[in-house]
Scaffold this motif. Structure first.
Motif, PDB file in Angstrom:
ATOM      1  N   PHE A   7      -3.392   6.136   4.637  1.00  0.00           N
ATOM      2  CA  PHE A   7      -2.695   5.579   3.474  1.00  0.00           C
ATOM      3  C   PHE A   7      -3.024   6.341   2.190  1.00  0.00           C
ATOM      4  CE2 PHE A   7      -6.727   3.501   4.199  1.00  0.00           C
ATOM      5  CZ  PHE A   7      -7.363   3.744   2.996  1.00  0.00           C
ATOM      6  N   LYS A  51     -20.810   1.582 -12.773  1.00  0.00           N
ATOM      7  CA  LYS A  51     -20.237   0.922 -11.585  1.00  0.00           C
ATOM      8  C   LYS A  51     -19.749   2.060 -10.689  1.00  0.00           C
ATOM      9  CE  LYS A  51     -16.025  -1.049 -11.504  1.00  0.00           C
ATOM     10  NZ  LYS A  51     -14.950  -1.949 -11.906  1.00  0.00           N
ATOM     11  N   GLY A  67     -15.131  -2.401  -5.655  1.00  0.00           N
ATOM     12  CA  GLY A  67     -14.744  -3.061  -4.404  1.00  0.00           C
ATOM     13  C   GLY A  67     -14.075  -2.190  -3.355  1.00  0.00           C
ATOM     14  N   GLY A  68     -13.955  -0.896  -3.621  1.00  0.00           N
ATOM     15  CA  GLY A  68     -13.136  -0.048  -2.751  1.00  0.00           C
ATOM     16  C   GLY A  68     -13.712   0.201  -1.360  1.00  0.00           C
ATOM     17  N   GLY A  69     -12.873   0.807  -0.533  1.00  0.00           N
ATOM     18  CA  GLY A  69     -13.292   1.187   0.816  1.00  0.00           C
ATOM     19  C   GLY A  69     -13.210   0.064   1.826  1.00  0.00           C
ATOM     20  N   GLU A  89     -10.459  -1.808   2.667  1.00  0.00           N
ATOM     21  CA  GLU A  89      -9.183  -1.687   3.396  1.00  0.00           C
ATOM     22  C   GLU A  89      -8.928  -2.972   4.165  1.00  0.00           C
ATOM     23  OE1 GLU A  89      -8.777   0.605   1.701  1.00  0.00           O
ATOM     24  OE2 GLU A  89     -10.294   2.134   1.842  1.00  0.00           O
ATOM     25  N   ASN A  93     -17.835  -5.956  -6.287  1.00  0.00           N
ATOM     26  CA  ASN A  93     -16.474  -6.467  -6.094  1.00  0.00           C
ATOM     27  C   ASN A  93     -16.035  -6.229  -4.654  1.00  0.00           C
ATOM     28  OD1 ASN A  93     -16.353  -7.118  -8.787  1.00  0.00           O
ATOM     29  ND2 ASN A  93     -15.322  -5.210  -9.362  1.00  0.00           N
ATOM     30  N   LYS A 123      -2.201  -3.565  -3.296  1.00  0.00           N
ATOM     31  CA  LYS A 123      -0.902  -3.427  -2.620  1.00  0.00           C
ATOM     32  C   LYS A 123      -0.785  -2.002  -2.086  1.00  0.00           C
ATOM     33  CE  LYS A 123       3.891  -3.076  -4.286  1.00  0.00           C
ATOM     34  NZ  LYS A 123       4.685  -4.258  -3.986  1.00  0.00           N
ATOM     35  N   ARG A 171       0.737   1.363  -1.431  1.00  0.00           N
ATOM     36  CA  ARG A 171       1.818   2.165  -2.008  1.00  0.00           C
ATOM     37  C   ARG A 171       2.075   3.342  -1.075  1.00  0.00           C
ATOM     38  NH1 ARG A 171       3.284   0.011  -7.015  1.00  0.00           N
ATOM     39  NH2 ARG A 171       5.169   0.966  -6.218  1.00  0.00           N
ATOM     40  N   LYS A 181      -8.605 -10.418  -9.321  1.00  0.00           N
ATOM     41  CA  LYS A 181      -8.118  -9.390 -10.259  1.00  0.00           C
ATOM     42  C   LYS A 181      -6.825  -8.749  -9.769  1.00  0.00           C
ATOM     43  CE  LYS A 181     -10.776  -5.500 -11.167  1.00  0.00           C
ATOM     44  NZ  LYS A 181     -11.911  -4.917 -11.919  1.00  0.00           N
ATOM     45  N   MET A 204      -1.545  -0.453 -10.923  1.00  0.00           N
ATOM     46  CA  MET A 204      -0.982  -0.281  -9.591  1.00  0.00           C
ATOM     47  C   MET A 204       0.293  -1.084  -9.374  1.00  0.00           C
ATOM     48  SD  MET A 204      -1.727   1.337  -7.017  1.00  0.00           S
ATOM     49  CE  MET A 204      -1.830   1.490  -5.265  1.00  0.00           C
ATOM     50  N   TYR A 212      -3.772   6.026  -8.198  1.00  0.00           N
ATOM     51  CA  TYR A 212      -2.576   5.210  -8.040  1.00  0.00           C
ATOM     52  C   TYR A 212      -1.300   5.940  -8.359  1.00  0.00           C
ATOM     53  CZ  TYR A 212      -6.114   2.154  -7.058  1.00  0.00           C
ATOM     54  OH  TYR A 212      -7.194   1.631  -6.460  1.00  0.00           O
TER      55      TYR A 212
HETATM   56  O1  V47 Z   1     -10.447   1.831  -1.233  1.00  0.00           O
HETATM   57  C1  V47 Z   1      -6.009   4.285  -1.686  1.00  0.00           C
HETATM   58  C2  V47 Z   1      -7.078   2.066  -2.345  1.00  0.00           C
HETATM   59  C3  V47 Z   1      -9.132   1.909  -3.270  1.00  0.00           C
HETATM   60  C4  V47 Z   1      -3.918   3.696  -1.667  1.00  0.00           C
HETATM   61  O2  V47 Z   1     -13.906  -2.809  -8.095  1.00  0.00           O
HETATM   62  C5  V47 Z   1      -4.685   2.608  -2.107  1.00  0.00           C
HETATM   63  O3  V47 Z   1     -13.157  -3.052 -10.104  1.00  0.00           O
HETATM   64  C6  V47 Z   1      -2.802   1.351  -2.302  1.00  0.00           C
HETATM   65  O4  V47 Z   1     -11.188  -0.055  -4.921  1.00  0.00           O
HETATM   66  N1  V47 Z   1      -2.002   2.334  -1.864  1.00  0.00           N
HETATM   67  C7  V47 Z   1     -10.037   2.408  -4.394  1.00  0.00           C
HETATM   68  N2  V47 Z   1      -4.133   1.445  -2.429  1.00  0.00           N
HETATM   69  C8  V47 Z   1      -9.811   1.679  -5.717  1.00  0.00           C
HETATM   70  C9  V47 Z   1     -10.589   0.404  -5.846  1.00  0.00           C
HETATM   71  C10 V47 Z   1     -10.656  -0.315  -7.161  1.00  0.00           C
HETATM   72  C11 V47 Z   1      -9.647  -0.180  -8.094  1.00  0.00           C
HETATM   73  C12 V47 Z   1      -9.764  -0.868  -9.302  1.00  0.00           C
HETATM   74  C13 V47 Z   1     -10.849  -1.643  -9.592  1.00  0.00           C
HETATM   75  C14 V47 Z   1     -11.852  -1.752  -8.644  1.00  0.00           C
HETATM   76  C15 V47 Z   1     -13.052  -2.588  -8.955  1.00  0.00           C
HETATM   77  C16 V47 Z   1     -11.762  -1.107  -7.421  1.00  0.00           C
HETATM   78  O5  V47 Z   1      -7.804   2.328  -3.514  1.00  0.00           O
HETATM   79  C17 V47 Z   1      -9.387   2.438  -1.888  1.00  0.00           C
HETATM   80  C18 V47 Z   1      -8.089   2.088  -1.197  1.00  0.00           C
HETATM   81  O6  V47 Z   1      -8.138   0.787  -0.669  1.00  0.00           O
HETATM   82  N3  V47 Z   1      -5.976   3.012  -2.090  1.00  0.00           N
HETATM   83  N4  V47 Z   1      -4.755   4.736  -1.427  1.00  0.00           N
HETATM   84  C19 V47 Z   1      -2.506   3.520  -1.540  1.00  0.00           C
HETATM   85  N5  V47 Z   1      -1.717   4.481  -1.063  1.00  0.00           N
END
Ligand code: V47
Ligand code: SF4
Length: 397
Positions: A86, A154, A189-191, A193, A228, A266, A268, A303, A308, A336
């Motif tokens: 993705f 962070k 909060g990422g990773g 999925e 997060n 969401k 994308r 949030k 996005m 994004y």
């Molecule tokens: O883990 C990557 C996502 C995340 C796509 O903690 C996608 O405050 C949608 O976690 N479509 C990283 N999503 C960003 C993230 C984040 C963002 C804002 C605030 C916080 C916070 C955390 O972005 C990745 C993945 O799940 N991502 N590609 C896509 N095509």
């Protein structure tokens, strides 16, 4: 009518089915809904029903308060040893010409450029590469803190931590302790999925598993620290995979209380290996926020990441359980825009963000990372607009 009157009227509606009525009564009584009820909401509940329940919970927790913060992003690289299907952002190592790799100095230069800006947080996340190892990040975090002690760091997700700890041959507990000692203050909060192995295997093969993601957050929380959680939704998963994901988060939160915010992301579909998968509709996005608000009773905040989902959907989401719309970003984040988000150059001045929240009938609060109030903007009079600045990116090696 107040949110609790809306809920009472809804419960008295003779046309409401018994199973949905029982869920609404649980929400009114402050009781937790079950896994099966979570799935039922996804399968059966209409947006208007979900909105009443989610808004009731949102207003019980926060009234009209709606949070945002002022932060900037550093994305060390868009090259990555992994190949998530993705991901529109990462370029495999072999496609180096499309990529950037910032040096320590490049990243510190970004921090220096914000010296006179009233930002409270730096958000650091990017691709995974061998040279960005544990000693590199330890030095980066400690040098940022030396430069600007009050700036909250962070940074990185279990995807990076799992990789760098393995390379450094340290266990998760030791690794997280050492990162904390270097200046790390919270984890984004990422990773995350989708945790469910069969889905994760198809979209994010090889990187840390769902269990490992949860273990790393647990170790971090045991140190008294906050983080997060996200969920990437609207691709090949089914509704029950989303509920399974939230169930794991809810259980961990019961044990540690360390999560602050849940951020549904969401999917994308632009320029990635899953471009054939259609994106979810706005109605589905709002339903998802609302169900997250109802299911995750032990999370304080939900949030919506405005960069996005567009500003309009972010405004709408404030009636569907969301109480935080992230921050005034500048153009240092590309994740994004590269995946097809409406906001190609995500930036909103503080005044824009405040107006966006006020126009949705809510009360804007600038917060720091840990949700301490920085400024209450409800009756604030802007003498001049506080604009995010666009900085040229550092030269790439
Ligand atoms: O883990 C990557 C996502 C995340 C796509 O903690 C996608 O405050 C949608 O976690 N479509 C990283 N999503 C960003 C993230 C984040 C963002 C804002 C605030 C916080 C916070 C955390 O972005 C990745 C993945 O799940 N991502 N590609 C896509 N095509
Ligand atoms: Fe790498 Fe993260 Fe993209 Fe996966 S989502 S390929 S781990 S940058």
């Amino acid at each position: 009518m107040e949110a609790d009157d809306h809920l009472s009227v809804l419960i008295q509606n003779p046309h409401l089915s018994a199973d949905l009525k029982s869920i609404a009564q649980k929400v009114q009584a402050g009781e937790r809904i079950t896994f099966e009820e979570g799935v039922l909401l996804y399968e059966k509940a209409e947006l208007s029903f979900l909105g009443v329940l989610a808004n009731y919970i949102r207003e019980k927790k926060h009234g009209d308060l709606t949070y945002f913060n002022r932060n900037f992003h550093i994305e060390p690289t868009n090259l990555c040893v992994y190949d998530c299907k993705f991901c529109s952002y990462s370029r495999l190592i072999k496609q180096r010409e499309d990529g950037w790799e910032y040096s320590m100095e490049d990243m510190l230069n970004i921090v220096r450029k914000y010296d006179d800006e009233p930002v409270t947080e730096v958000h650091i996340v990017g691709g995974v590469l061998p040279q960005y190892d544990m000693p590199f990040y330890q030095e980066l975090f400690s040098r940022i803190k030396q430069r600007r002690p009050e700036l909250h760091v962070k940074a990185l997700t279990p995807v990076e931590y799992h990789y760098i700890f393995k390379k450094a041959k340290v266990d998760y507990a030791t690794g997280m302790r050492l990162m904390k000692e270097s200046g790390l203050e919270s984890m984004p909060g990422g990773g995350a999925e989708i945790f469910y192995p069969e889905i994760r295997e198809q979209i994010a093969k090889d990187k840390c598993t769902g269990d490992q993601w949860l273990q790393i957050h647990e170790e971090w929380h045991k140190l008294g620290m906050r983080s997060n959680a996200t969920m990437l939704y609207g691709h090949i998963e089914q509704y029950w995979h989303r509920v399974d994901h939230m169930e794991h988060l809810r259980q961990l939160q019961d044990r540690t209380g360390g999560f602050q915010t849940f951020i549904p992301l969401k999917f994308r579909n632009k320029d990635n290996q899953m471009s054939a998968v259609a994106e979810s509709s706005v109605v589905e996005d709002l339903r998802n926020y609302a169900i997250a608000r109802i299911y995750l009773d032990n999370f304080d905040h939900i949030k919506a990441y405005w960069a996005m989902i567009s500003r309009t959907t972010a405004q709408l989401s404030l009636n569907f359980g969301v109480d935080d719309i992230d921050g005034t970003l500048d153009d240092t984040t590309k994740i994004y825009s590269m995946a097809g988000a409406e906001e190609q150059r995500p930036a909103m001045s503080t005044k824009d963000l405040v107006e966006l929240i006020k126009n949705a009938g809510r009360h804007p609060i600038e917060r720091d990372t840990l949700y301490h109030i920085v400024t209450d903007y409800n009756n604030y009079v802007f003498t001049e607009d506080i604009k995010p600045r666009f900085y040229p990116l550092p030269v790439i090696n």
